[in-house]
Design a protein around this motif. Structure first.
Motif, short mmCIF file in Angstrom:
data_model
loop_
_atom_site.label_atom_id
_atom_site.label_comp_id
_atom_site.label_asym_id
_atom_site.label_seq_id
_atom_site.Cartn_x
_atom_site.Cartn_y
_atom_site.Cartn_z
N UNK A 45 -21.21 3.09 -3.19
CA UNK A 45 -20.52 1.91 -2.16
C UNK A 45 -19.41 1.60 -2.95
N UNK A 46 -18.95 1.26 -4.35
CA UNK A 46 -17.96 0.80 -5.00
C UNK A 46 -16.73 1.97 -4.99
N UNK A 47 -17.40 3.20 -4.99
CA UNK A 47 -16.41 4.28 -4.92
C UNK A 47 -15.74 4.43 -3.49
N UNK A 48 -16.66 4.27 -2.45
CA UNK A 48 -16.12 4.35 -1.09
C UNK A 48 -15.06 3.41 -0.74
N UNK A 49 -15.37 2.13 -1.41
CA UNK A 49 -14.45 1.05 -1.13
C UNK A 49 -13.14 1.25 -1.93
N UNK A 50 -13.05 1.78 -3.11
CA UNK A 50 -11.87 2.15 -3.78
C UNK A 50 -11.09 3.38 -2.94
N UNK A 51 -11.88 4.41 -2.60
CA UNK A 51 -11.17 5.49 -1.94
C UNK A 51 -10.65 5.23 -0.51
N UNK A 52 -10.97 4.23 0.38
CA UNK A 52 -10.70 3.77 1.52
C UNK A 52 -9.23 3.01 1.28
N UNK A 53 -9.23 2.39 0.29
CA UNK A 53 -8.09 1.75 0.10
C UNK A 53 -6.89 2.63 -0.45
N UNK A 54 -7.38 3.63 -1.33
CA UNK A 54 -6.53 4.72 -1.69
C UNK A 54 -5.68 5.49 -0.39
N UNK A 55 -6.96 5.58 0.35
CA UNK A 55 -6.41 6.58 1.78
C UNK A 55 -5.32 5.66 2.59
N UNK A 56 -5.61 4.45 2.71
CA UNK A 56 -4.56 3.69 3.33
C UNK A 56 -3.19 3.79 2.85
N UNK A 57 -3.39 3.47 1.37
CA UNK A 57 -1.97 3.68 0.55
C UNK A 57 -1.34 5.04 0.88
N UNK A 58 -2.10 5.75 0.75
CA UNK A 58 -1.56 7.23 0.90
C UNK A 58 -1.04 7.44 2.24
N UNK A 59 -1.74 7.15 3.33
CA UNK A 59 -1.10 7.26 4.51
C UNK A 59 0.42 6.49 4.75
N UNK A 60 0.20 5.25 4.14
CA UNK A 60 1.35 4.34 4.35
C UNK A 60 2.46 4.95 3.58
N UNK A 61 2.24 5.63 2.42
CA UNK A 61 3.31 6.24 1.66
C UNK A 61 3.90 7.29 2.52
N UNK A 62 3.13 8.21 3.07
CA UNK A 62 3.77 9.34 3.90
C UNK A 62 4.57 8.96 4.91
N UNK A 63 4.03 7.88 5.72
CA UNK A 63 4.62 7.19 6.93
C UNK A 63 6.06 6.72 6.15
N UNK A 64 6.01 5.99 5.14
CA UNK A 64 7.36 5.41 4.63
C UNK A 64 8.14 6.70 4.22
N UNK A 65 7.73 7.98 3.78
CA UNK A 65 8.85 8.93 3.74
C UNK A 65 9.20 9.22 4.88
N UNK A 66 8.57 9.22 6.12
CA UNK A 66 9.15 9.62 7.43
C UNK A 66 10.27 8.71 7.57
N UNK A 67 9.85 7.34 7.35
CA UNK A 67 10.68 6.22 7.90
C UNK A 67 12.14 6.41 7.25
#
Length: 297
Positions: A45-67
């Motif tokens: 449960x705790x690991x999933x919560x951390x993972x989802x936050x990281x996944x959102x950060x990774x997606x935002x970073x990739x989009x930021x690079x595209x921006x």
């Protein structure tokens, strides 16, 4: 343990162990087939919560690079147009130099001035027509000192957002492009009447136009230099974003991805336990038949 026929405790125990082993075997199969250690919240449960936050950060970073890459394309579009304007200004200075000498009469200077004015009109046309994705770059729309993005169409200097938050020192900065029309550069009859670069129809006006054209070229070069510096900054920003995303992806992998070697070992163990429990359940189910011997069956 008593020999009874109503309640087969051995079979119940074997069935429970079989259920546990089979469930663990199913979990191993799911992890090995998906490649994920965490497939459901129940896995960690705790690991999933951390993972989802990281996944959102990774997606935002990739989009930021595209921006940032889109912003580089915008800058290159503006710089390309300014390169053409540069050619027009050079031709205008050549014409002013030609008209400044005393070997031409008034009629000839008027002919030279007509080309001079045509070059100025072309500069304005280029400045008003150059756009990127419907955003006009050189007509003054991006020259404002204050950005306002509250309306459907933002005004003022352009905000380039590439970070995962909303901190101006870390997540975005602005592109400001000064106006590059002929009037803004102070050349041609679209500029202020009586200005130094207004006309080259007389020898005196042509001589004054040389100074105005020098200033126009410097103004244009300042715009290009500012855009070039921003392009270099954006390229460095993209490199940093890619490194951030890579490191964050590595961290997310350690939390989320399954260690295939360890999980395969667990799979084999649960497979053996399941087979063993299945065999023992079959044996336990046959034990009540011993009572038939006592009954004379």
């Amino acid at each position: 343990m008593s020999l009874v026929i109503n309640t087969n405790l051995m079979a119940i125990n074997a069935a429970r162990n079989l259920s546990n082993s089979f469930g663990a075997l199913g979990t191993s199969v799911r992890r090995l087939s998906s490649g994920l250690r965490i497939g459901t919240a129940a896995d960690d449960a705790a690991g999933m919560a951390v993972r989802e936050i990281m996944r959102s950060e990774i997606a935002a970073l990739h989009q930021g690079a595209r921006n940032a890459n889109d912003a580089i394309s915008l800058i290159q579009t503006a710089d390309g147009a300014l390169g053409v304007i540069d050619e027009k200004l050079i031709r205008m200075k050549e014409l002013a130099e030609q008209a400044a000498t005393g070997t031409y009469n008034s009629d000839q200077r008027l002919i030279i001035d007509s080309e001079y004015q045509a070059m100025a009109s072309e500069i304005t046309r280029i400045a008003n027509a150059t756009d990127f994705n419907g955003i006009y770059l050189l007509n003054g729309n991006l020259s404002g000192d204050t950005h306002d993005g509250s309306a459907m169409a933002s005004t003022g200097k352009m905000k380039i957002h590439f970070g995962t938050g909303n901190d101006c020192s870390e997540d975005y900065y602005y592109i400001q492009v000064n106006t590059a029309t002929a009037s803004a550069l102070g050349v041609g009859n679209q500029s202020a009447a009586g200005g130094a670069g207004y006309s080259i129809s007389t020898q005196s006006a042509a001589q004054h136009a040389l100074d105005a054209l020098n200033e126009a070229i410097v103004s244009k070069d300042n715009i290009r230099a500012s855009l070039g510096a921003l392009q270099n900054r954006l390229q460095n920003t993209i490199t940093n974003l890619e490194v951030q995303a890579e490191n964050l992806q590595s961290s997310e992998s350690r939390i989320s991805d399954v260690d295939v070697a360890l999980e395969m070992t667990e799979f084999v163990r649960q497979q053996i336990l399941t087979q063993s429990a299945t065999a023992m359940l079959a044996q336990a189910n046959s034990l009540p038949r011993l009572a038939m011997q006592l009954l004379g069956g």
